[in-house]
Design an enzyme around this catalytic site. Sequence first.
Site, PDB file in Angstrom:
ATOM      1  N   GLY A  32      55.696   5.387  -3.235  1.00  0.00           N
ATOM      2  CA  GLY A  32      55.055   4.920  -4.468  1.00  0.00           C
ATOM      3  C   GLY A  32      56.131   4.516  -5.468  1.00  0.00           C
ATOM      4  CB  SER A  34      60.370   4.609 -10.345  1.00  0.00           C
ATOM      5  OG  SER A  34      61.011   5.567 -11.152  1.00  0.00           O
ATOM      6  N   GLY A  35      58.075   7.015 -10.943  1.00  0.00           N
ATOM      7  CA  GLY A  35      57.157   7.572 -11.939  1.00  0.00           C
ATOM      8  C   GLY A  35      55.721   7.710 -11.448  1.00  0.00           C
ATOM      9  CB  SER A  36      53.967   6.671  -8.352  1.00  0.00           C
ATOM     10  OG  SER A  36      54.852   7.185  -7.372  1.00  0.00           O
ATOM     11  N   GLY A  37      54.688   9.766  -9.244  1.00  0.00           N
ATOM     12  CA  GLY A  37      54.371  11.195  -9.083  1.00  0.00           C
ATOM     13  C   GLY A  37      54.773  11.776  -7.737  1.00  0.00           C
ATOM     14  CB  SER A 106      60.045   4.435   1.248  1.00  0.00           C
ATOM     15  OG  SER A 106      59.071   5.362   0.843  1.00  0.00           O
TER      16      SER A 106
HETATM   17  N1  LIG Z   1      48.087  13.061 -11.694  1.00  0.00           N
HETATM   18  C1  LIG Z   1      49.432  13.052 -11.702  1.00  0.00           C
HETATM   19  N2  LIG Z   1      50.101  13.111 -10.538  1.00  0.00           N
HETATM   20  C2  LIG Z   1      51.454  13.092 -10.540  1.00  0.00           C
HETATM   21  N3  LIG Z   1      52.232  13.030 -11.645  1.00  0.00           N
HETATM   22  C3  LIG Z   1      51.599  12.975 -12.843  1.00  0.00           C
HETATM   23  C4  LIG Z   1      50.181  12.969 -12.924  1.00  0.00           C
HETATM   24  N4  LIG Z   1      49.848  12.892 -14.218  1.00  0.00           N
HETATM   25  C5  LIG Z   1      50.998  12.858 -14.915  1.00  0.00           C
HETATM   26  N5  LIG Z   1      52.069  12.913 -14.104  1.00  0.00           N
HETATM   27  C6  LIG Z   1      53.468  12.880 -14.547  1.00  0.00           C
HETATM   28  O1  LIG Z   1      54.074  11.696 -14.043  1.00  0.00           O
HETATM   29  C7  LIG Z   1      55.468  11.898 -13.837  1.00  0.00           C
HETATM   30  C8  LIG Z   1      55.814  11.522 -12.404  1.00  0.00           C
HETATM   31  O2  LIG Z   1      57.204  11.626 -12.243  1.00  0.00           O
HETATM   32  P1  LIG Z   1      57.916  11.897 -10.866  1.00  0.00           P
HETATM   33  O3  LIG Z   1      59.329  12.196 -11.174  1.00  0.00           O
HETATM   34  O4  LIG Z   1      57.147  12.884 -10.047  1.00  0.00           O
HETATM   35  O5  LIG Z   1      57.780  10.457 -10.161  1.00  0.00           O
HETATM   36  P2  LIG Z   1      58.491   9.920  -8.853  1.00  0.00           P
HETATM   37  O6  LIG Z   1      57.442   9.139  -8.118  1.00  0.00           O
HETATM   38  O7  LIG Z   1      59.151  11.029  -8.123  1.00  0.00           O
HETATM   39  O8  LIG Z   1      59.549   8.896  -9.439  1.00  0.00           O
HETATM   40  P3  LIG Z   1      61.022   8.497  -8.894  1.00  0.00           P
HETATM   41  O9  LIG Z   1      60.820   7.524  -7.778  1.00  0.00           O
HETATM   42  O10 LIG Z   1      61.690   7.852 -10.074  1.00  0.00           O
HETATM   43  O11 LIG Z   1      61.730   9.746  -8.451  1.00  0.00           O
HETATM   44  C9  LIG Z   1      55.747  13.370 -14.118  1.00  0.00           C
HETATM   45  O12 LIG Z   1      56.264  13.479 -15.419  1.00  0.00           O
HETATM   46  C10 LIG Z   1      54.339  13.998 -14.011  1.00  0.00           C
HETATM   47  O13 LIG Z   1      54.228  15.167 -14.782  1.00  0.00           O
END
Ligand SMILES: Nc1ncnc2c1ncn2[C@@H]1O[C@H](COP(=O)(O)OP(=O)(O)OP(=O)(O)O)[C@@H](O)[C@H]1O
Length: 192
Positions: A32, A34-37, A106
Amino acid sequence: MSENIVWHNTSVSHAERTQLNGHKPAILWYTGLSGSGKSTIANAVDRKLYERGCHTYLLDGDNVRHGLNKDLGFGDNDRVENIRRITEVANLFADAGLIVGTAFISPFKEDRAQARALAGERFIEVFVDTPIEICEQRDPKGLYKKARAGEIGNFTGISSPYEAPESAEVHLRTAEMSVEQAAQVVVDYLLS
Ligand SMILES: Nc1ncnc2c1ncn2[C@@H]1O[C@H](COP(=O)(O)OP(=O)(O)OP(=O)(O)O)[C@@H](O)[C@H]1O
Ligand SMILES: [Mg+2]
């Protein structure tokens, strides 16, 4: 590859390791924007599995780039090599009997297909599906801000493509669910 490299069979079988652990190994491949979770959900899943007595390990984007892949950048070739190495490592952990989570953007279908081919039936693709506008609002690392300012090149979703999965085993629409709910969906899929 050298002709003199020979595969060595191990004396403890994969079936024996699985029996000892009490569960099958798996690779939970989160993908997903960046920032998707990905990291947030993967950690919540890891905690749930751990509490059930499962043997797990998490490979996360930034952490792997500090070590194993610190020689790689973010151009297309390096991204491909990044994923290839991660797949090999995830496969080794899974061979050891663990449920491995991998939390990397990815973005390319072909790389995920390669990971799937290498991992076989233990591969579970988890699409962390979050609209880019929401990722950008969350911007937990401040990366979108920098990417919009032109300070980061090849940024997925802005200056580099994200190819969404079409048939992921698990599809999480995070705008419509909590972290806890998303993690439970993954655990239910895995243990069903
Ligand atoms: N339903 C949700 N599911 C996941 N994360 C959420 C949700 N709602 C809010 N968030 C917030 O969204 C952010 C997601 O960040 P996270 O670092 O997990 O993303 P990532 O996909 O690992 O990004 P990256 O590729 O940059 O590492 C977090 O701050 C999290 O608390
Ligand atoms: Mg992350």
